[in-house]
Design a protein around this motif. Structure first.
Motif, PDB file in Angstrom:
ATOM      1  N   CYS A  93      -8.658  -8.928  -3.148  1.00  0.00           N
ATOM      2  CA  CYS A  93      -7.888  -7.838  -2.528  1.00  0.00           C
ATOM      3  C   CYS A  93      -7.729  -6.685  -3.513  1.00  0.00           C
ATOM      4  CB  CYS A  93      -6.518  -8.367  -2.112  1.00  0.00           C
ATOM      5  SG  CYS A  93      -5.368  -7.074  -1.608  1.00  0.00           S
ATOM      6  N   PHE A  94      -8.063  -5.471  -3.089  1.00  0.00           N
ATOM      7  CA  PHE A  94      -7.868  -4.313  -3.965  1.00  0.00           C
ATOM      8  C   PHE A  94      -6.791  -3.369  -3.415  1.00  0.00           C
ATOM      9  CE2 PHE A  94     -10.453  -1.648  -1.218  1.00  0.00           C
ATOM     10  CZ  PHE A  94     -11.409  -2.514  -0.698  1.00  0.00           C
ATOM     11  N   ALA A  95      -5.879  -3.938  -2.613  1.00  0.00           N
ATOM     12  CA  ALA A  95      -4.655  -3.257  -2.188  1.00  0.00           C
ATOM     13  C   ALA A  95      -4.901  -1.954  -1.430  1.00  0.00           C
ATOM     14  CB  ALA A  95      -3.755  -3.019  -3.402  1.00  0.00           C
ATOM     15  N   SER A 141      -4.503  -1.564   1.769  1.00  0.00           N
ATOM     16  CA  SER A 141      -3.484  -1.513   2.837  1.00  0.00           C
ATOM     17  C   SER A 141      -4.042  -1.355   4.251  1.00  0.00           C
ATOM     18  CB  SER A 141      -2.463  -0.396   2.580  1.00  0.00           C
ATOM     19  OG  SER A 141      -1.595  -0.782   1.562  1.00  0.00           O
ATOM     20  N   ILE A 142      -5.341  -1.460   4.420  1.00  0.00           N
ATOM     21  CA  ILE A 142      -5.890  -1.373   5.780  1.00  0.00           C
ATOM     22  C   ILE A 142      -5.303  -2.487   6.654  1.00  0.00           C
ATOM     23  CG2 ILE A 142      -8.010  -1.750   7.130  1.00  0.00           C
ATOM     24  CD1 ILE A 142      -9.481  -0.087   5.042  1.00  0.00           C
ATOM     25  N   CYS A 143      -5.129  -3.662   6.072  1.00  0.00           N
ATOM     26  CA  CYS A 143      -4.561  -4.780   6.851  1.00  0.00           C
ATOM     27  C   CYS A 143      -3.133  -4.479   7.281  1.00  0.00           C
ATOM     28  CB  CYS A 143      -4.618  -6.068   6.046  1.00  0.00           C
ATOM     29  SG  CYS A 143      -3.745  -6.004   4.475  1.00  0.00           S
ATOM     30  N   PHE A 156      -0.471 -10.968  -0.270  1.00  0.00           N
ATOM     31  CA  PHE A 156      -1.640 -11.200  -1.128  1.00  0.00           C
ATOM     32  C   PHE A 156      -1.283 -10.999  -2.589  1.00  0.00           C
ATOM     33  CE2 PHE A 156      -6.058 -11.574   0.488  1.00  0.00           C
ATOM     34  CZ  PHE A 156      -5.715 -12.102   1.714  1.00  0.00           C
ATOM     35  N   PRO A 207     -11.906  -4.725   4.152  1.00  0.00           N
ATOM     36  CA  PRO A 207     -13.193  -4.334   3.572  1.00  0.00           C
ATOM     37  C   PRO A 207     -13.626  -5.199   2.390  1.00  0.00           C
ATOM     38  CG  PRO A 207     -11.491  -2.770   2.946  1.00  0.00           C
ATOM     39  CD  PRO A 207     -10.858  -3.738   3.888  1.00  0.00           C
ATOM     40  N   ALA A 208     -12.683  -5.949   1.826  1.00  0.00           N
ATOM     41  CA  ALA A 208     -13.022  -6.819   0.690  1.00  0.00           C
ATOM     42  C   ALA A 208     -13.597  -8.149   1.165  1.00  0.00           C
ATOM     43  CB  ALA A 208     -11.782  -7.067  -0.169  1.00  0.00           C
ATOM     44  N   THR A 260     -11.929 -10.497   2.389  1.00  0.00           N
ATOM     45  CA  THR A 260     -10.974 -11.596   2.246  1.00  0.00           C
ATOM     46  C   THR A 260     -10.411 -11.925   3.630  1.00  0.00           C
ATOM     47  OG1 THR A 260      -9.007 -10.259   1.969  1.00  0.00           O
ATOM     48  CG2 THR A 260     -10.312 -10.683   0.008  1.00  0.00           C
ATOM     49  N   PRO A 291      -6.937 -12.401   5.108  1.00  0.00           N
ATOM     50  CA  PRO A 291      -5.477 -12.432   4.978  1.00  0.00           C
ATOM     51  C   PRO A 291      -4.826 -13.500   5.841  1.00  0.00           C
ATOM     52  CG  PRO A 291      -6.254 -10.175   5.134  1.00  0.00           C
ATOM     53  CD  PRO A 291      -7.447 -11.046   5.393  1.00  0.00           C
TER      54      PRO A 291
HETATM   55  S1  SF4 Z   1      -7.336  -5.037   3.869  1.00  0.00           S
HETATM   56 FE1  SF4 Z   1      -8.071  -6.629   2.434  1.00  0.00          FE
HETATM   57  S2  SF4 Z   1      -8.389  -5.536   0.492  1.00  0.00           S
HETATM   58 FE2  SF4 Z   1      -7.123  -4.217   1.808  1.00  0.00          FE
HETATM   59  S3  SF4 Z   1      -4.958  -4.720   1.210  1.00  0.00           S
HETATM   60 FE3  SF4 Z   1      -5.511  -6.006   2.972  1.00  0.00          FE
HETATM   61  S4  SF4 Z   1      -6.247  -7.941   2.077  1.00  0.00           S
HETATM   62 FE4  SF4 Z   1      -6.301  -6.379   0.450  1.00  0.00          FE
END
Ligand code: SF4
Ligand code: SF4
Length: 154
Positions: A24-26, A28-30, A49, A81-82, A84, A86
């Motif tokens: 996760c690179f933070a 915030s799309i999620c 996360f 986009p990473a 991952t 969530p």
């Molecule tokens: S969308 Fe993915 S990369 Fe971006 S904050 Fe959420 S968990 Fe992290």
């Protein structure tokens, strides 16, 4: 420079590694597309996360955690986009809370119902009556011997 001390939690480390939480690179799309975050001030998948990555269990594991507010809609799963997941992290935290016997009463009642009847909701007299009116077969205590084999509980 602002620094955060990393705590030690083997359980959170296991979740972080298995579910790639550290990717996760933070961004915030999620958070932006999350329906639970939209209607709740204390629910934020990105913060969840971050806490998992930092090994911070306080406020994250147990019945009072915001993790129970997730609707399991899978939007974050599709948008991250990473790459991952969530939702998988949140489900892993719920399972951890359950393993520790520290989950909301509503969740505990669903667990008991699945173990007792094989279904998530109780078969009430009202449900039985409605099923009869729709000519659906009776639902009893489920296939208990099979459940016992699966769960090891009686
Ligand atoms: S969308 Fe993915 S990369 Fe971006 S904050 Fe959420 S968990 Fe992290
Ligand atoms: S699965 Fe949960 S955390 Fe992910 S977008 Fe839906 S409500 Fe939010």
């Amino acid at each position: 420079m602002y620094t955060v001390e990393r705590k030690s939690s083997q359980d959170l480390d296991r979740i972080a590694i298995k579910d790639d939480a550290r990717l996760c690179f933070a961004c915030s799309i999620c958070v932006g597309d999350c329906p639970a975050a939209k209607f709740s001030d204390d629910f934020n998948p990105r913060q969840i996360f971050l806490k998992v990555s930092l090994g911070i269990e306080e406020g994250l594991v147990g019945k009072d955690s915001p993790i129970w507010k997730c609707t399991t809609c899978y939007t974050c799963y599709e948008r991250c986009p990473a790459g991952t997941k969530p939702l998988d992290v949140i489900l892993a935290l719920r399972n951890l809370s359950l393993e520790r016997g520290d989950c909301p009463e509503s969740v505990e009642s669903v667990r008991k119902s699945v173990l007792k009847q094989g279904i998530a909701t109780a078969v009430t007299d009202h449900v039985k009556k409605l099923r009869g009116e729709m000519n659906l077969p009776d639902v009893d205590d489920g296939d208990k011997p099979e459940l016992e084999k699966l769960t090891g509980e009686d």
